[in-house]
Design a protein around this motif. Structure first.
Motif, PDB file in Angstrom:
ATOM      1  N   ALA A 303     -14.804  -9.071  -7.055  1.00  0.00           N
ATOM      2  CA  ALA A 303     -14.714  -8.040  -6.019  1.00  0.00           C
ATOM      3  C   ALA A 303     -13.325  -8.018  -5.382  1.00  0.00           C
ATOM      4  O   ALA A 303     -12.715  -6.948  -5.212  1.00  0.00           O
ATOM      5  CB  ALA A 303     -15.787  -8.287  -4.957  1.00  0.00           C
ATOM      6  N   LEU A 304     -12.793  -9.181  -5.031  1.00  0.00           N
ATOM      7  CA  LEU A 304     -11.468  -9.230  -4.403  1.00  0.00           C
ATOM      8  C   LEU A 304     -10.374  -8.791  -5.367  1.00  0.00           C
ATOM      9  O   LEU A 304      -9.398  -8.144  -4.955  1.00  0.00           O
ATOM     10  CB  LEU A 304     -11.196 -10.650  -3.902  1.00  0.00           C
ATOM     11  N   ALA A 305     -10.514  -9.126  -6.642  1.00  0.00           N
ATOM     12  CA  ALA A 305      -9.511  -8.696  -7.624  1.00  0.00           C
ATOM     13  C   ALA A 305      -9.488  -7.175  -7.745  1.00  0.00           C
ATOM     14  O   ALA A 305      -8.405  -6.563  -7.841  1.00  0.00           O
ATOM     15  CB  ALA A 305      -9.808  -9.337  -8.979  1.00  0.00           C
ATOM     16  N   ALA A 306     -10.660  -6.545  -7.726  1.00  0.00           N
ATOM     17  CA  ALA A 306     -10.704  -5.082  -7.781  1.00  0.00           C
ATOM     18  C   ALA A 306     -10.091  -4.465  -6.527  1.00  0.00           C
ATOM     19  O   ALA A 306      -9.364  -3.459  -6.606  1.00  0.00           O
ATOM     20  CB  ALA A 306     -12.151  -4.621  -7.955  1.00  0.00           C
ATOM     21  N   MET A 307     -10.356  -5.051  -5.364  1.00  0.00           N
ATOM     22  CA  MET A 307      -9.781  -4.536  -4.118  1.00  0.00           C
ATOM     23  C   MET A 307      -8.260  -4.686  -4.109  1.00  0.00           C
ATOM     24  O   MET A 307      -7.529  -3.767  -3.706  1.00  0.00           O
ATOM     25  CB  MET A 307     -10.403  -5.277  -2.932  1.00  0.00           C
ATOM     26  N   LYS A 308      -7.767  -5.825  -4.559  1.00  0.00           N
ATOM     27  CA  LYS A 308      -6.314  -6.053  -4.592  1.00  0.00           C
ATOM     28  C   LYS A 308      -5.632  -5.096  -5.573  1.00  0.00           C
ATOM     29  O   LYS A 308      -4.577  -4.516  -5.269  1.00  0.00           O
ATOM     30  CB  LYS A 308      -6.045  -7.501  -4.977  1.00  0.00           C
ATOM     31  N   LYS A 309      -6.229  -4.920  -6.739  1.00  0.00           N
ATOM     32  CA  LYS A 309      -5.638  -4.019  -7.731  1.00  0.00           C
ATOM     33  C   LYS A 309      -5.578  -2.586  -7.209  1.00  0.00           C
ATOM     34  O   LYS A 309      -4.564  -1.893  -7.384  1.00  0.00           O
ATOM     35  CB  LYS A 309      -6.465  -4.077  -9.016  1.00  0.00           C
ATOM     36  N   GLN A 310      -6.632  -2.146  -6.541  1.00  0.00           N
ATOM     37  CA  GLN A 310      -6.650  -0.788  -6.006  1.00  0.00           C
ATOM     38  C   GLN A 310      -5.621  -0.619  -4.896  1.00  0.00           C
ATOM     39  O   GLN A 310      -4.954   0.421  -4.794  1.00  0.00           O
ATOM     40  CB  GLN A 310      -8.052  -0.465  -5.484  1.00  0.00           C
ATOM     41  N   MET A 311      -5.451  -1.649  -4.072  1.00  0.00           N
ATOM     42  CA  MET A 311      -4.484  -1.536  -2.981  1.00  0.00           C
ATOM     43  C   MET A 311      -3.053  -1.540  -3.509  1.00  0.00           C
ATOM     44  O   MET A 311      -2.172  -0.858  -2.950  1.00  0.00           O
ATOM     45  CB  MET A 311      -4.688  -2.686  -1.995  1.00  0.00           C
ATOM     46  N   GLU A 312      -2.790  -2.277  -4.576  1.00  0.00           N
ATOM     47  CA  GLU A 312      -1.455  -2.240  -5.178  1.00  0.00           C
ATOM     48  C   GLU A 312      -1.162  -0.867  -5.781  1.00  0.00           C
ATOM     49  O   GLU A 312      -0.011  -0.412  -5.770  1.00  0.00           O
ATOM     50  CB  GLU A 312      -1.350  -3.328  -6.242  1.00  0.00           C
ATOM     51  N   GLN A 313      -2.176  -0.197  -6.291  1.00  0.00           N
ATOM     52  CA  GLN A 313      -1.983   1.172  -6.763  1.00  0.00           C
ATOM     53  C   GLN A 313      -1.739   2.129  -5.599  1.00  0.00           C
ATOM     54  O   GLN A 313      -0.955   3.077  -5.721  1.00  0.00           O
ATOM     55  CB  GLN A 313      -3.202   1.612  -7.571  1.00  0.00           C
ATOM     56  N   ASP A 314      -2.407   1.884  -4.478  1.00  0.00           N
ATOM     57  CA  ASP A 314      -2.169   2.718  -3.294  1.00  0.00           C
ATOM     58  C   ASP A 314      -0.740   2.569  -2.788  1.00  0.00           C
ATOM     59  O   ASP A 314      -0.144   3.533  -2.284  1.00  0.00           O
ATOM     60  CB  ASP A 314      -3.152   2.335  -2.180  1.00  0.00           C
ATOM     61  N   GLN A 315      -0.188   1.379  -2.919  1.00  0.00           N
ATOM     62  CA  GLN A 315       1.162   1.130  -2.415  1.00  0.00           C
ATOM     63  C   GLN A 315       2.200   2.007  -3.110  1.00  0.00           C
ATOM     64  O   GLN A 315       3.213   2.397  -2.503  1.00  0.00           O
ATOM     65  CB  GLN A 315       1.507  -0.352  -2.604  1.00  0.00           C
ATOM     66  N   LYS A 316       1.956   2.360  -4.358  1.00  0.00           N
ATOM     67  CA  LYS A 316       2.908   3.177  -5.109  1.00  0.00           C
ATOM     68  C   LYS A 316       2.945   4.617  -4.606  1.00  0.00           C
ATOM     69  O   LYS A 316       3.905   5.337  -4.892  1.00  0.00           O
ATOM     70  CB  LYS A 316       2.542   3.159  -6.593  1.00  0.00           C
ATOM     71  N   ARG A 317       1.932   5.040  -3.860  1.00  0.00           N
ATOM     72  CA  ARG A 317       1.867   6.434  -3.411  1.00  0.00           C
ATOM     73  C   ARG A 317       2.519   6.659  -2.055  1.00  0.00           C
ATOM     74  O   ARG A 317       2.621   7.799  -1.608  1.00  0.00           O
ATOM     75  CB  ARG A 317       0.406   6.884  -3.339  1.00  0.00           C
ATOM     76  N   PHE A 318       2.940   5.572  -1.383  1.00  0.00           N
ATOM     77  CA  PHE A 318       3.502   5.710  -0.042  1.00  0.00           C
ATOM     78  C   PHE A 318       4.857   5.015   0.021  1.00  0.00           C
ATOM     79  O   PHE A 318       5.140   4.087  -0.754  1.00  0.00           O
ATOM     80  CB  PHE A 318       2.562   5.099   1.003  1.00  0.00           C
ATOM     81  N   GLY A 319       5.666   5.473   0.970  1.00  0.00           N
ATOM     82  CA  GLY A 319       6.977   4.878   1.170  1.00  0.00           C
ATOM     83  C   GLY A 319       6.885   3.539   1.884  1.00  0.00           C
ATOM     84  O   GLY A 319       5.828   3.133   2.390  1.00  0.00           O
ATOM     85  N   GLN A 320       8.038   2.864   1.956  1.00  0.00           N
ATOM     86  CA  GLN A 320       8.062   1.528   2.545  1.00  0.00           C
ATOM     87  C   GLN A 320       7.723   1.554   4.026  1.00  0.00           C
ATOM     88  O   GLN A 320       6.980   0.706   4.521  1.00  0.00           O
ATOM     89  CB  GLN A 320       9.444   0.902   2.327  1.00  0.00           C
ATOM     90  N   ALA A 321       8.260   2.532   4.740  1.00  0.00           N
ATOM     91  CA  ALA A 321       7.996   2.604   6.178  1.00  0.00           C
ATOM     92  C   ALA A 321       6.530   2.923   6.452  1.00  0.00           C
ATOM     93  O   ALA A 321       5.911   2.355   7.362  1.00  0.00           O
ATOM     94  CB  ALA A 321       8.896   3.658   6.814  1.00  0.00           C
ATOM     95  N   THR A 322       5.959   3.831   5.672  1.00  0.00           N
ATOM     96  CA  THR A 322       4.548   4.185   5.871  1.00  0.00           C
ATOM     97  C   THR A 322       3.634   3.034   5.492  1.00  0.00           C
ATOM     98  O   THR A 322       2.611   2.789   6.143  1.00  0.00           O
ATOM     99  CB  THR A 322       4.203   5.431   5.039  1.00  0.00           C
ATOM    100  N   TRP A 323       4.014   2.322   4.441  1.00  0.00           N
ATOM    101  CA  TRP A 323       3.164   1.238   3.952  1.00  0.00           C
ATOM    102  C   TRP A 323       3.241  -0.014   4.831  1.00  0.00           C
ATOM    103  O   TRP A 323       2.426  -0.933   4.685  1.00  0.00           O
ATOM    104  CB  TRP A 323       3.556   0.889   2.523  1.00  0.00           C
ATOM    105  N   ALA A 324       4.178  -0.066   5.752  1.00  0.00           N
ATOM    106  CA  ALA A 324       4.344  -1.267   6.580  1.00  0.00           C
ATOM    107  C   ALA A 324       3.080  -1.598   7.364  1.00  0.00           C
ATOM    108  O   ALA A 324       2.763  -2.767   7.590  1.00  0.00           O
ATOM    109  CB  ALA A 324       5.523  -1.077   7.534  1.00  0.00           C
ATOM    110  N   SER A 325       2.321  -0.582   7.762  1.00  0.00           N
ATOM    111  CA  SER A 325       1.100  -0.844   8.534  1.00  0.00           C
ATOM    112  C   SER A 325       0.001  -1.468   7.683  1.00  0.00           C
ATOM    113  O   SER A 325      -0.886  -2.154   8.202  1.00  0.00           O
ATOM    114  CB  SER A 325       0.592   0.457   9.155  1.00  0.00           C
ATOM    115  N   ALA A 326       0.041  -1.238   6.365  1.00  0.00           N
ATOM    116  CA  ALA A 326      -0.980  -1.797   5.472  1.00  0.00           C
ATOM    117  C   ALA A 326      -0.531  -3.084   4.796  1.00  0.00           C
ATOM    118  O   ALA A 326      -1.341  -3.740   4.130  1.00  0.00           O
ATOM    119  CB  ALA A 326      -1.360  -0.772   4.400  1.00  0.00           C
ATOM    120  N   CYS A 327       0.724  -3.454   4.972  1.00  0.00           N
ATOM    121  CA  CYS A 327       1.248  -4.645   4.302  1.00  0.00           C
ATOM    122  C   CYS A 327       0.510  -5.927   4.696  1.00  0.00           C
ATOM    123  O   CYS A 327       0.197  -6.752   3.831  1.00  0.00           O
ATOM    124  CB  CYS A 327       2.743  -4.769   4.591  1.00  0.00           C
TER     125      CYS A 327
END
Length: 519
Positions: A303-327
């Motif tokens: 379950a955690l591996a699937a969540m981590k993989k999905q979040m790493e894919q989400d990171q590619k869709r947003f810029g660094q400043a926007t992604w700072a809140s989810a880091c």
């Protein structure tokens, strides 16, 4: 004061197998014969399976070919005695299943149904009915049972009339423990499906605000999955924990008896043997507990591996400043995944250690005889394979220990960078030199602040631990290489030994063939 029964308690319930009555019945041709037993004052009901008689000719050839096989022929007839009241009760059961049977049951004369209970015991005289009337009633009962076969089915009618075997009952009823296990397994499966649906919603979140809401739903779904997995695997663990506790207590009682009581040699030998048996039971329970624990951590890691993989894919869709809140959430996910994987690998390590110990024990118990040499070689090869698998697991443990440290180091570096990049607002200043001096003073203050110093000290400690892990990894890789070399050598020796045995056996066969004419 008695406690109120729990509304969700399953005490007193019987677990019915799914689709117990939906299986199609094979074609049959049964015939009921009903007669009146004047001695018992009951109806004698006999059922003959005429289907087997029709198939007898076709199966004669097959029976001759399968004469050597042990087969149990199906039952060909059933018989039983039933009081008029019992037949009326049977009719109520069958009519509840098929309303069309309600008007089909023949009306029994009052002479048959009037006397019952205590009066029937005190005055057991039979009913006064004409023989023709009883004969007609029996024929009507035969027709009724035939209609019941058509409307309710062969199995239900036969099992309602005649006694059931335990094997037939097992076709319908299942163990309550198995029923609860399936229920908890279903809840766990539902929780995994819910998490999968939330992960599928990530692609629909176009903004960071919407994505953060999805993350909240995802965390709730993961907590529910952990709860269901904990309940399911705790339920699986409980019997083995009870067995481990029981075996330990029994062994301790035996040891106390051996130390305190004055026993004869035979009694001492029997108690020592019993203590060894309880020790084996405890070890088997511990092994089962370890296997189940591996299964639990496998669920959480997936379950955690699937969540981590999905979040790493989400990171590619947003810029660094926007992604700072989810880091921080991504860092926390990496930390949780490494921690759960570490627990998973350590549980596997315990299982492999137990397996290796069992192989070694089996090797020690074998005598050094020529017949056992082949078994010893097989056990030795299995021991090497288990040891190599154990080295792989230990290397995985070091890998995820390092991942834990790397995740913590990344968090510390991010926190130090946030302190250094902290925005400072200045008052209006006309002299640029004063502004430069203020910036230098601020930089020195940030560099030597207690918070930054604490983070740097923690960073150095983690780096030292990482260096220790790297040294241990190099040591394990060296040991694994040596084990692989010994394994290849022993495998080659085993192949040569097998080849030699085949050649020796072939030579013996040739010698035997040459000596046969002389005999």
């Amino acid at each position: 004061m008695e406690a109120d029964p729990q509304p969700d308690s399953l005490d007193g319930w019987v677990a019915i197998r799914e689709n117990a009555f939906t299986e199609p019945e094979p074609p049959h041709k049964l015939r009921f014969i009903v007669g009146w037993n004047a001695i018992e004052s009951k109806f004698a009901v006999t059922c003959h399976n005429r289907t087997l008689q029709q198939q007898q000719r076709e199966e004669e050839k097959g029976e001759k070919e399968a004469a050597d096989e042990e087969t149990q022929p199906p039952q060909q007839s059933w018989a039983g005695l039933f009081s008029p009241q019992a037949l009326q009760g049977l009719h109520r059961q069958l009519a509840a299943l098929s309303e069309r049977l309600e008007p089909c049951f023949p009306q029994l004369p009052p002479a048959l149904t009037g006397c019952s209970g205590l009066w029937a015991l005190l005055f057991p005289s039979g009913p006064v009915l004409e023989e023709a009337e009883l004969e007609e009633l029996c024929r009507r009962l035969e027709r009724y049972l035939g209609w019941a076969l058509e409307l309710c089915g062969r199995r239900l009618v036969l099992e309602s009339l005649f006694a059931q075997d335990q094997e037939e009952e097992d076709e319908y009823f299942e163990n309550l423990h198995e029923f609860r296990r399936k229920a908890r397994k279903g809840q766990l499966t539902g929780a995994k499906e819910a998490l999968r649906r939330v992960l599928y919603q990530h692609k629909d979140a176009d903004t960071m605000v919407a994505l953060m809401r999805v993350y909240e739903e995802e965390e709730d779904a993961y907590r529910e999955l952990v709860t269901m997995a904990t309940q399911f695997y705790q339920y699986l663990l409980q019997p083995f924990r009870d067995m481990r506790e029981l075996a330990t207590l029994c062994k301790l009682e035996i040891l106390k008896s051996l130390q305190a009581d004055k026993l004869g040699p035979r009694r001492v030998e029997a108690l020592e043997k019993e203590a060894e048996e309880w020790t084996e039971h405890a070890e088997e329970a511990v092994c089962s507990i370890q296997d189940i624990t591996v299964g639990y951590f496998k669920e959480t890691v997936q379950a955690l591996a699937a969540m981590k993989k999905q979040m790493e894919q989400d990171q590619k869709r947003f810029g660094q400043a926007t992604w700072a809140s989810a880091c921080p959430r991504l860092e926390n996910l990496k930390y949780m995944l490494a921690k759960e994987t570490l627990q998973h690998m350590r549980a596997k390590e315990l299982c492999l250690n137990h397996k290796r110990a069992d192989i070694w024990k089996n090797m020690e118990n074998l005598d050094e005889q020529e017949d056992n040499m082949v078994v010893v070689e097989e056990l030795e090869l299995e021991y090497y394979e288990t040891q190599l698998e154990l080295y792989d697991v230990q290397l995985e443990i070091l890998k995820h220990e390092e991942m834990l440290l790397i995740t913590q180091l990344d968090t510390l570096r991010r926190q130090m960078k946030e302190i250094q990049d902290e925005v400072v607002y200045y008052d209006t200043c006309e002299n640029p030199e004063e502004l430069e001096g203020a910036e230098e003073a601020l930089g020195q203050r940030c560099a030597f602040s207690p918070e930054v110093a604490k983070l740097r000290r923690r960073t150095r400690q983690l780096e030292a631990k990482r260096g220790t892990i790297c040294a241990r990894r190099a040591y394990l890789r060296n040991k694994k290489d040596q084990c692989e070399e010994r394994h290849r050598t022993r495998l080659q020796q085993a192949q040569e030994s097998t080849k030699y045995l085949h050649q020796h056996h072939s030579i013996q066969l040739v010698s035997t063939e040459r000596e046969e004419p002389l005999l």
